[in-house]
Design a protein around this motif. Structure first.
Motif, mmCIF file in Angstrom:
data_model
loop_
_atom_site.group_PDB
_atom_site.id
_atom_site.type_symbol
_atom_site.label_atom_id
_atom_site.label_comp_id
_atom_site.label_asym_id
_atom_site.label_seq_id
_atom_site.Cartn_x
_atom_site.Cartn_y
_atom_site.Cartn_z
ATOM 1 N N ASP A 51 -22.863 -9.148 25.732
ATOM 2 C CA ASP A 51 -22.958 -7.864 26.673
ATOM 3 C C ASP A 51 -21.743 -7.547 27.407
ATOM 4 O OD1 ASP A 51 -25.464 -6.917 26.149
ATOM 5 O OD2 ASP A 51 -26.571 -8.216 27.459
ATOM 6 N N TRP B 19 -27.421 -5.268 24.773
ATOM 7 C CA TRP B 19 -28.939 -5.655 24.945
ATOM 8 C C TRP B 19 -29.319 -5.280 26.502
ATOM 9 C CZ3 TRP B 19 -31.221 -9.413 27.948
ATOM 10 C CH2 TRP B 19 -32.921 -9.619 27.799
ATOM 11 N N GLY B 20 -28.460 -5.749 27.361
ATOM 12 C CA GLY B 20 -28.567 -5.339 28.672
ATOM 13 C C GLY B 20 -27.365 -4.966 29.218
ATOM 14 N N TYR C 282 -34.798 -5.250 27.007
ATOM 15 C CA TYR C 282 -34.205 -5.470 28.169
ATOM 16 C C TYR C 282 -34.892 -4.916 29.256
ATOM 17 C CZ TYR C 282 -30.515 -5.646 32.004
ATOM 18 O OH TYR C 282 -29.814 -5.574 33.051
ATOM 19 N N GLY D 48 -34.155 -8.085 34.685
ATOM 20 C CA GLY D 48 -33.265 -8.320 33.736
ATOM 21 C C GLY D 48 -32.045 -9.188 33.870
ATOM 22 N N LYS E 26 -31.900 -12.075 31.156
ATOM 23 C CA LYS E 26 -30.446 -12.463 30.628
ATOM 24 C C LYS E 26 -30.132 -13.872 30.818
ATOM 25 C CE LYS E 26 -27.632 -9.326 30.658
ATOM 26 N NZ LYS E 26 -26.562 -8.022 31.447
ATOM 27 N N THR F 275 -29.014 -16.218 27.807
ATOM 28 C CA THR F 275 -27.769 -16.885 27.921
ATOM 29 C C THR F 275 -28.019 -18.393 27.768
ATOM 30 O OG1 THR F 275 -27.149 -15.212 29.436
ATOM 31 C CG2 THR F 275 -25.885 -17.170 29.194
ATOM 32 N N GLN G 5 -20.601 -14.068 28.770
ATOM 33 C CA GLN G 5 -21.770 -13.506 28.825
ATOM 34 C C GLN G 5 -21.343 -12.734 30.492
ATOM 35 O OE1 GLN G 5 -24.210 -11.429 28.622
ATOM 36 N NE2 GLN G 5 -25.865 -12.892 28.302
ATOM 37 N N PHE H 278 -23.286 -10.212 33.196
ATOM 38 C CA PHE H 278 -24.238 -9.621 34.044
ATOM 39 C C PHE H 278 -24.066 -8.548 34.925
ATOM 40 C CE2 PHE H 278 -24.967 -14.275 34.054
ATOM 41 C CZ PHE H 278 -26.260 -14.385 33.756
#
Length: 533
Positions: free
Chosen positions: A113, A131-132, A158, A184, A188, A192, A206, A208
């Motif tokens: 992401d 994905w998000g 998501y 979300g 996530k 993760t 990753q 956020f």
């Protein structure tokens, strides 16, 4: 002597305010961030000057400026034409992410992401795209291909969906939105931790992105200075930013429990604060100055008719059955993207034969102006060299002389020449002048709180009075400043006494794994020169 870290774990907090990260780390809202800051090296960062909207993440992950990687915004001019295109429909950037070089050196990598990326099928590892995320350019896909099916089966979709821009009016709307972002974050975190445990990764990344969505949509519910701040609404919603940031902190704490003796890197690539500027007035200002002339075409419908049409469409949408709204939602999101004020201009909107320059979208925080140069543009009228230099000097003076009647101070803080800042093969793809708007006062929106604070009225002896209203529904906008925290074996704790460029992050991460990134505009941080995984 401490043993070297076993891997590098990079956790991004997209578009988080560095001031809020520090404040909420200090007061206990974000205890996990505070813990990493206390045992790590903390540095304030700056994104690339003039291009901290669309190009921030590409600049971070390539270590190069937009003049090198070629992306300055999500809609750009096609070279040699007056036509606009979405770079995402093509190659997106000219350059290589740091994880590709690390993978090619034989390391196993997982990249999840990271905004404004495409899946790299050459990776020795995995990559998950959108994905998000905040920017849905390509839709969710992953590498290897079966990874997409695995994620859907194990984690579903998501929770907030593919876009956080929406028509929100009530406190319940905003409360529901913040709840979806927190869901979300939690999803996530589970994803993760799952993949962090699945592979013997040398590099794990990753991002956020929920802070990005919360900042754009809910800044007015956090900032008491914002004209749309409403105590009755906040009584229902609380502070969505604080709730989302706290959820991200909890997620980071959970991930770090699984990270072992990794070199931990937490990065906010750019920041967020109140919405500001007058990009929506820039074209009219150029017309008033005689620097550009309107295109000889039928005038658009009056703003009142456009507003009525939008209001009617929204009234109809709210009254559709939920099942029909769900079915039509993807189409509505696509249409909303196409009418985003940063993307909806499909032509440059001027008379190309009679304009010395034109507006080139560059995000709303820093306006972009392109010179209509002879020999570069199809019907250029401004000669390169002394003619163009004199024009730029004159236009800069006139823009700096414009006063914002809300404050009695200049509307424009600076006008920058892009060629004075950057050099590279894609310099000619960028705006030539960058209009750095003053952010002294927050601006409202016609879409929020009845339009309070949305009107901007400016004046100068050359332009007279120019007035307009911001109709973009976001209340938060980006800032250049960000934050970097690095902790782990071999890292000396403390606050770095200088501000670093985000261009230094990619070569620093590569160097930690013994990989040199060629052709970077950034450099490895000397404070981390002895850290090797």
């Amino acid at each position: 002597m401490k043993p070297p870290p076993s891997k590098v774990v990079v956790l991004g907090i997209d578009a988080a305010s560095p001031a809020l990260l520090k404040q909420w780390a200090a007061d206990g809202t974000m205890p996990n961030i505070r813990s990493v800051m206390q045992r790590g090296l903390v540095a304030d960062t700056l994104s690339v000057e003039g291009f901290f909207i669309g190009s921030t993440w590409p600049s971070l992950y390539t270590g190069t400026t937009p003049a090198r990687h070629g992306l300055h915004y999500l809609v750009q001019l096609v070279p040699g034409t007056y036509r606009l295109e979405r770079p995402a429909d093509g190659r997106l950037i000219d350059g290589e992410p740091f994880w590709t070089a690390i993978s090619r050196a034989g390391h196993r990598v997982a990249v999840l992401d990271v905004p404004l990326t495409r899946a790299d099928t050459s990776l020795n590892g995995i990559q998950v795209v959108e994905w998000g995320g905040h920017d849905a350019l390509y839709g969710f896909h992953a590498w290897p291909a079966d990874l997409e099916r695995t994620i859907r089966a194990s984690f579903g979709d998501y929770p907030p969906g593919s876009s956080c821009d929406a028509d929100r009016r009530s406190a319940v709307d905003y409360r529901t939105f913040a709840d979806s972002l927190i869901s979300g974050v939690r999803a996530k975190a589970r994803l993760t931790r799952h993949f962090l445990a699945q592979g013997n990764w040398d590099l794990f990344v990753q991002v956020f992105t929920e802070a990005h969505c919360a900042g754009h949509q809910c800044w007015h519910l956090h900032d008491t200075r914002h004209p749309a701040h409403d105590l009755a609404t906040v009584a229902v919603t609380g502070d969505p930013l604080r709730r989302v940031y706290a959820a991200i902190d909890t997620a980071i704490g959970e991930v770090l429990e699984d990270a072992g003796d990794a070199l931990v890197v937490i990065v906010a690539a750019h920041g967020m604060s109140h919405w500001y500027g007058a990009h929506f007035l820039l074209r009219d200002i150029l017309f008033r100055l005689g620097a550009a002339r309107p295109a000889p075409e039928p005038a658009p419908p009056p703003a009142s008719l456009r507003s009525a049409a939008i209001a009617g469409a929204r009234w109809t949408w709210r009254r559709l059955p939920p099942s029909l709204r769900a079915a039509l939602s993807p189409l509505r999101q696509r249409l909303s993207r196409d009418t985003d004020p940063g993307e909806r201009q499909q032509t440059i909107g001027v008379d190309e034969d009679a304009s010395r320059c034109f507006v080139l979208d560059n995000g709303l925080a820093v306006g972009g102006i392109r010179l209509n140069l002879a020999g570069r543009e199809p019907r250029g009228v401004l000669h390169p060299g002394a003619d163009a230099d004199a024009f730029c000097d004159w236009l800069s003076r006139e823009l700096l002389a414009i006063v914002d009647e809300r404050t009695g101070t200049p509307l424009v803080r600076r006008v920058l020449r892009t060629a004075d800042l950057y050099q590279g093969p894609h310099l000619d793809r960028l705006p030539d002048l960058l209009v750095d708007w003053s952010d002294e006062v927050p601006s409202g929106s016609t879409e929020l709180a009845g339009g309070i604070g949305a009107t901007v009225r400016v004046r100068s002896s050359a332009v007279g009075v120019v007035e307009g209203a911001n109709d973009f529904g976001r209340s938060g906008e980006h800032r250049r400043g960000g934050l970097l925290v690095v902790a782990g074996p071999g890292v000396r704790a403390g606050q770095l006494n200088r501000v670093i460029s985000i261009l230094d992050i990619a070569p620093t991460l590569a160097a930690a794994l013994g990989v040199h990134l060629p052709n970077c505009d950034g450099h490895p941080l000397p404070e981390l020169a002895d850290v090797r995984c």
